[in-house]
Design a protein around this motif. Structure first.
Motif, PDB file in Angstrom:
ATOM      1  N   UNK A 170      72.721  -6.875 -22.918  1.00  0.00           N
ATOM      2  CA  UNK A 170      73.101  -7.942 -21.980  1.00  0.00           C
ATOM      3  C   UNK A 170      73.198  -9.286 -22.699  1.00  0.00           C
ATOM      4  N   UNK A 171      72.203  -9.553 -23.555  1.00  0.00           N
ATOM      5  CA  UNK A 171      72.171 -10.827 -24.289  1.00  0.00           C
ATOM      6  C   UNK A 171      73.407 -10.957 -25.191  1.00  0.00           C
ATOM      7  N   UNK A 172      73.758  -9.888 -25.902  1.00  0.00           N
ATOM      8  CA  UNK A 172      74.919  -9.942 -26.813  1.00  0.00           C
ATOM      9  C   UNK A 172      76.222 -10.089 -26.028  1.00  0.00           C
ATOM     10  N   UNK A 173      76.319  -9.369 -24.916  1.00  0.00           N
ATOM     11  CA  UNK A 173      77.554  -9.430 -24.120  1.00  0.00           C
ATOM     12  C   UNK A 173      77.775 -10.838 -23.580  1.00  0.00           C
ATOM     13  N   UNK A 174      76.698 -11.447 -23.081  1.00  0.00           N
ATOM     14  CA  UNK A 174      76.818 -12.811 -22.541  1.00  0.00           C
ATOM     15  C   UNK A 174      77.138 -13.821 -23.630  1.00  0.00           C
ATOM     16  N   UNK A 175      76.551 -13.597 -24.828  1.00  0.00           N
ATOM     17  CA  UNK A 175      76.700 -14.586 -25.894  1.00  0.00           C
ATOM     18  C   UNK A 175      77.866 -14.321 -26.831  1.00  0.00           C
ATOM     19  N   UNK A 176      78.642 -13.255 -26.590  1.00  0.00           N
ATOM     20  CA  UNK A 176      79.773 -12.953 -27.458  1.00  0.00           C
ATOM     21  C   UNK A 176      79.379 -12.538 -28.864  1.00  0.00           C
ATOM     22  N   UNK A 177      78.203 -11.886 -29.011  1.00  0.00           N
ATOM     23  CA  UNK A 177      77.765 -11.430 -30.325  1.00  0.00           C
ATOM     24  C   UNK A 177      78.140  -9.960 -30.522  1.00  0.00           C
ATOM     25  N   UNK A 178      78.483  -9.587 -31.758  1.00  0.00           N
ATOM     26  CA  UNK A 178      78.764  -8.177 -32.062  1.00  0.00           C
ATOM     27  C   UNK A 178      77.427  -7.432 -32.037  1.00  0.00           C
ATOM     28  N   UNK A 179      77.323  -6.439 -31.179  1.00  0.00           N
ATOM     29  CA  UNK A 179      76.069  -5.677 -31.053  1.00  0.00           C
ATOM     30  C   UNK A 179      76.267  -4.326 -31.745  1.00  0.00           C
ATOM     31  N   UNK A 180      75.599  -4.164 -32.890  1.00  0.00           N
ATOM     32  CA  UNK A 180      75.723  -2.925 -33.661  1.00  0.00           C
ATOM     33  C   UNK A 180      74.460  -2.087 -33.443  1.00  0.00           C
ATOM     34  N   UNK A 181      74.653  -0.844 -33.011  1.00  0.00           N
ATOM     35  CA  UNK A 181      73.514   0.073 -32.858  1.00  0.00           C
ATOM     36  C   UNK A 181      73.691   1.231 -33.829  1.00  0.00           C
ATOM     37  N   UNK A 182      72.688   1.430 -34.690  1.00  0.00           N
ATOM     38  CA  UNK A 182      72.648   2.630 -35.528  1.00  0.00           C
ATOM     39  C   UNK A 182      72.022   3.734 -34.667  1.00  0.00           C
ATOM     40  N   UNK A 183      72.858   4.696 -34.254  1.00  0.00           N
ATOM     41  CA  UNK A 183      72.456   5.735 -33.290  1.00  0.00           C
ATOM     42  C   UNK A 183      72.007   7.032 -33.982  1.00  0.00           C
ATOM     43  N   UNK A 184      71.783   6.952 -35.298  1.00  0.00           N
ATOM     44  CA  UNK A 184      71.486   8.160 -36.080  1.00  0.00           C
ATOM     45  C   UNK A 184      70.317   8.962 -35.516  1.00  0.00           C
ATOM     46  N   UNK A 185      69.241   8.240 -35.156  1.00  0.00           N
ATOM     47  CA  UNK A 185      68.020   8.958 -34.791  1.00  0.00           C
ATOM     48  C   UNK A 185      68.150   9.679 -33.453  1.00  0.00           C
ATOM     49  N   UNK A 186      68.960   9.164 -32.571  1.00  0.00           N
ATOM     50  CA  UNK A 186      69.133   9.788 -31.261  1.00  0.00           C
ATOM     51  C   UNK A 186      70.399  10.662 -31.226  1.00  0.00           C
ATOM     52  N   UNK A 187      71.445  10.218 -31.898  1.00  0.00           N
ATOM     53  CA  UNK A 187      72.752  10.889 -31.880  1.00  0.00           C
ATOM     54  C   UNK A 187      73.374  10.731 -30.491  1.00  0.00           C
ATOM     55  N   UNK A 188      74.689  10.879 -30.410  1.00  0.00           N
ATOM     56  CA  UNK A 188      75.329  10.711 -29.089  1.00  0.00           C
ATOM     57  C   UNK A 188      74.917  11.775 -28.065  1.00  0.00           C
ATOM     58  N   UNK A 189      74.244  12.833 -28.497  1.00  0.00           N
ATOM     59  CA  UNK A 189      73.778  13.814 -27.509  1.00  0.00           C
ATOM     60  C   UNK A 189      72.616  13.254 -26.680  1.00  0.00           C
ATOM     61  N   UNK A 190      71.734  12.493 -27.312  1.00  0.00           N
ATOM     62  CA  UNK A 190      70.579  11.956 -26.582  1.00  0.00           C
ATOM     63  C   UNK A 190      70.833  10.565 -26.008  1.00  0.00           C
ATOM     64  N   UNK A 191      71.789   9.847 -26.590  1.00  0.00           N
ATOM     65  CA  UNK A 191      71.977   8.452 -26.175  1.00  0.00           C
ATOM     66  C   UNK A 191      73.377   7.976 -26.534  1.00  0.00           C
ATOM     67  N   UNK A 192      74.034   7.309 -25.577  1.00  0.00           N
ATOM     68  CA  UNK A 192      75.347   6.726 -25.851  1.00  0.00           C
ATOM     69  C   UNK A 192      75.227   5.209 -25.815  1.00  0.00           C
ATOM     70  N   UNK A 193      75.283   4.560 -26.978  1.00  0.00           N
ATOM     71  CA  UNK A 193      75.104   3.104 -27.040  1.00  0.00           C
ATOM     72  C   UNK A 193      76.099   2.324 -26.173  1.00  0.00           C
ATOM     73  N   UNK A 194      77.250   2.921 -25.855  1.00  0.00           N
ATOM     74  CA  UNK A 194      78.201   2.224 -24.977  1.00  0.00           C
ATOM     75  C   UNK A 194      77.551   1.916 -23.618  1.00  0.00           C
ATOM     76  N   UNK A 195      76.564   2.703 -23.205  1.00  0.00           N
ATOM     77  CA  UNK A 195      75.904   2.480 -21.910  1.00  0.00           C
ATOM     78  C   UNK A 195      75.029   1.225 -21.911  1.00  0.00           C
TER      79      UNK A 195
END
Ligand SMILES: *Cc1c(COP(=O)(O)O)cnc(C)c1O
Length: 413
Positions: A170-195
């Motif tokens: 929410x903070x990045x979206x409001x402030x126009x910051x690029x939000x990078x998530x390294x999803x390696x540990x969860x993988x897209x099966x357990x977590x989708x960073x787009x959410x």
């Protein structure tokens, strides 16, 4: 088949729907380094971004494209660029998008090599502040006028801290910051960073996506949520030629992949692609084995602490339950004072003493002596890493066999 299918069905049929030759079910391994055109205009159009096509394999290859498409589908993103390793993906993303004096807010609990490359970026003039990302307030307080990016992981390795992902998004979206998530540990099966409104998603394909410890790879996926039109560092030629939503990823492909050269080989892309077909089955088993071992170790009188978000006492258990499908295959634990962690590890017969994670086999490593050795005792203490900490990447063995190995080893130390 245009209607949306389930996670595994989508992966299984992804290659076939790209219509490889002869009705092949896999995209073949294209070993060509270069592509020939009958009419030179065809080649020119590819160079000038006027037509899709391949020119030179460093920046694009059909086998790699098929894997990129698969990762995009898994992440429910817009498009993906693959790299030779996860570290190549991280390095290329930051070098392609940021300039001298730009500022990154990064989690202080990053994967060891990611922390180390951040130091290299600082040495060449990128400004970085490391904060405890389990609380968004620390991110908000670290914001500067030159802040361009926030970089976090999902579940930290080895102490399993979970970043405050929805609030940071929410903070990045409001402030126009690029939000990078390294999803390696969860993988897209357990977590989708787009959410949680991530802009870019990094995956080390080496880990759960490839899953068998037989190929290195990495990727960056653009979720489509970031407004690249308002981002000042897009090169003029990309600004002119590329539609706005693809400008960030195009700059990563050209400046990061083509110029940086961290290209994924088609052979590795093929191995990762086949491995990815079973990610849901493998992770379901690894997560249930990890939960079993976490509970067993937590109750054992020779163990002083277990680090696993699936345990109710974990500081971010509630957050994890809310955002992750399961709690992952990675956990750590510390033995009680006076019990030697080397002796314990050498008593394990089935579990392999090895680095890496996300393998089908269970792997164990003493953290302070290996992956966090270079940091030194002081930084380890700051990061909450005791000398007897053991990291486990839990595999998919039969649960009885794993449990028996731990019971026997703990009895003997
Ligand atoms: C392993 C890992 C990486 C690096 O990936 P490689 O493919 O080994 O280069 C990056 N981030 C995290 C969280 C990792 O676990």
């Amino acid at each position: 088949m245009s209607d949306k299918k389930g996670f595994t069905t989508t992966i299984l049929h992804s290659d076939r729907l790209l219509k490889p030759e002869f009705g092949a079910l896999h995209q073949p391994v294209h070993t060509a380094v270069t592509w020939g055109y009958d009419d030179v205009q065809g080649l020119v159009n590819v160079f000038q971004n006027k037509a899709k096509g391949y020119a030179y394999s460093r920046q694009g290859n059909p086998t790699v494209t098929a894997l990129e498409h698969k990762v995009t589908q898994m992440e429910e993103g817009m498009a993906t660029v693959a790299f030779s390793t996860g570290m190549a993906a991280i390095t290329a993303t930051i070098l392609a998008l940021l300039k001298n004096n730009d500022h990154i807010i990064a989690s202080s609990y990053l994967f060891g090599n990611s922390r180390s490359i951040m130091q290299t970026f600082m040495d060449i003039g990128i400004d970085i502040t490391f904060v405890d990302a389990t609380d968004v307030v620390n991110i908000i307080n670290a914001r500067q006028e030159n802040t361009k990016m926030v970089f976090v992981e999902t579940i930290a390795n080895p102490a399993t801290q979970v970043a405050d992902l929805p609030a940071i998004g929410d903070f990045c979206a409001e402030g126009g910051l690029i939000f990078v998530i390294d999803n390696t540990m969860t993988s897209p099966y357990l977590f989708k960073p787009v959410t949680v409104k991530a802009s870019l998603v990094i995956n080390s394909l080496t880990k759960y996506i490839g899953g068998h410890g037989n190929a290195l790879g990495g990727s960056v996926t653009d979720t489509g949520l970031f407004n690249w039109k308002s981002f000042g560092n897009i090169a003029p030629i990309i600004r002119e030629q590329i539609r706005p939503e693809m400008q960030g990823l195009t700059q990563i492909r050209k400046r990061g992949l083509r110029d940086g050269g961290g290209t994924l080989s088609p052979e590795a892309a093929h191995s990762i692609s086949v491995g990815a077909e079973t990610i849901a089955l493998r992770l379901d088993r690894a997560c249930s084995n990890a939960m079993m071992l976490a509970k067993y170790l937590d109750a054992h009188d020779k163990v002083s602490h277990v680090y696993y978000p699936g345990l109710e006492a974990h500081p971010q258990h509630g957050l994890s339950t809310g955002i992750f499908y399961r709690y992952g295959g990675l956990m750590s634990f510390a033995l009680k004072d006076g019990i030697d962690c080397f002796s314990f590890l050498n008593e394990l017969k089935l579990v392999i003493k090895s680095s890496n994670l996300g393998d089908t086999r269970t792997l164990a490593i003493p953290v302070a002596h290996t992956i966090f050795f270079e940091l030194g005792a002081e930084r380890r203490a700051e990061m909450g890493i005791p000398d007897s900490m053991i990291r486990l990447s839990v595999g998919i063995e039969d649960p009885e066999d794993l449990l028996a190995d731990f019971e026997e080893a703990l009895k003997n130390v």
